[in-house]
Design a protein around this motif. Structure first.
Motif, mmCIF file in Angstrom:
data_model
loop_
_atom_site.group_PDB
_atom_site.id
_atom_site.type_symbol
_atom_site.label_atom_id
_atom_site.label_comp_id
_atom_site.label_asym_id
_atom_site.label_seq_id
_atom_site.Cartn_x
_atom_site.Cartn_y
_atom_site.Cartn_z
ATOM 1 N N PRO A 133 3.906 -67.945 -2.867
ATOM 2 C CA PRO A 133 3.444 -68.452 -4.163
ATOM 3 C C PRO A 133 2.411 -67.531 -4.821
ATOM 4 N N ALA A 134 1.562 -66.923 -4.013
ATOM 5 C CA ALA A 134 0.564 -65.998 -4.575
ATOM 6 C C ALA A 134 1.258 -64.786 -5.185
ATOM 7 N N TRP A 135 2.301 -64.288 -4.520
ATOM 8 C CA TRP A 135 3.059 -63.150 -5.045
ATOM 9 C C TRP A 135 3.732 -63.526 -6.371
ATOM 10 N N VAL A 150 3.113 -61.765 -10.036
ATOM 11 C CA VAL A 150 4.194 -61.150 -10.832
ATOM 12 C C VAL A 150 4.267 -61.816 -12.207
ATOM 13 N N ILE A 151 4.177 -63.137 -12.252
ATOM 14 C CA ILE A 151 4.214 -63.856 -13.531
ATOM 15 C C ILE A 151 3.043 -63.434 -14.407
ATOM 16 N N LEU A 166 14.428 -59.082 -8.957
ATOM 17 C CA LEU A 166 14.271 -58.151 -7.834
ATOM 18 C C LEU A 166 12.879 -58.245 -7.219
ATOM 19 N N PHE A 167 11.892 -58.592 -8.037
ATOM 20 C CA PHE A 167 10.526 -58.757 -7.535
ATOM 21 C C PHE A 167 10.300 -60.137 -6.927
ATOM 22 N N GLY A 168 11.351 -60.946 -6.852
ATOM 23 C CA GLY A 168 11.255 -62.203 -6.130
ATOM 24 C C GLY A 168 11.152 -63.466 -6.963
ATOM 25 N N LEU A 169 11.228 -63.360 -8.282
ATOM 26 C CA LEU A 169 11.159 -64.573 -9.100
ATOM 27 C C LEU A 169 12.527 -65.244 -9.140
ATOM 28 N N ASP A 170 12.536 -66.557 -9.048
ATOM 29 C CA ASP A 170 13.783 -67.313 -9.112
ATOM 30 C C ASP A 170 13.957 -67.889 -10.521
#
Length: 132
Positions: free
Chosen positions: A29-31, A35-36, A98-102
């Motif tokens: 969640p911190a990542w 990113v957001i 790619l950076f992990g956001l859904d």
């Protein structure tokens, strides 16, 4: 003595395991939040530009259907070039995935982008509304 030493090893291993679980629960969640936070402004801009381009294209297409002429066809062709903004939007979305956001995180960012451009409820309605 031997039992005390083995208890300390197990306690140490259990502590490392618990620390790993905590990091594993907190890090994702911190990542996502990081990113957001970094990408929100860029995402807001490309979302708005793509939305405007699609709206302009829809209007130009409807004008060609209602009253075909050389002028309306040229306006439609010009609006199709404007859809390049949607390519930028799609590229940024894929990069963020790619950076992990859904999809939920991207949807959250899109709603934040809409809110940033909307002054009041009527603006939110107009942004979501497609007119025919």
């Amino acid at each position: 003595m031997r039992s005390i030493s083995s208890r300390n090893k197990w306690a140490g291993r259990a502590l490392i395991f618990v620390a790993g679980v905590l990091v594993g629960q907190i890090a994702p969640p911190a990542w996502k939040w990081a990113v957001i936070s970094v990408a929100q402004t860029s995402y807001q801009e490309v979302t708005y530009k793509c939305d405007r381009s699609m709206r302009a294209h829809l209007i130009a297409k409807q004008k060609v259907e209602a009253a075909p002429s050389e002028e309306t066809v040229r306006a439609l062709e010009a609006s199709e070039i404007g859809l390049i903004d949607c390519q930028d939007y799609d590229l940024l979305r894929k990069r963020l995935q790619l950076f992990g956001l859904d999809e939920n995180a991207l949807g959250f960012m899109a709603l934040k982008a809409i809110e940033a451009k909307a002054i009041d409820l009527q603006d939110v309605i107009e942004i979501h509304e497609i007119r025919y």
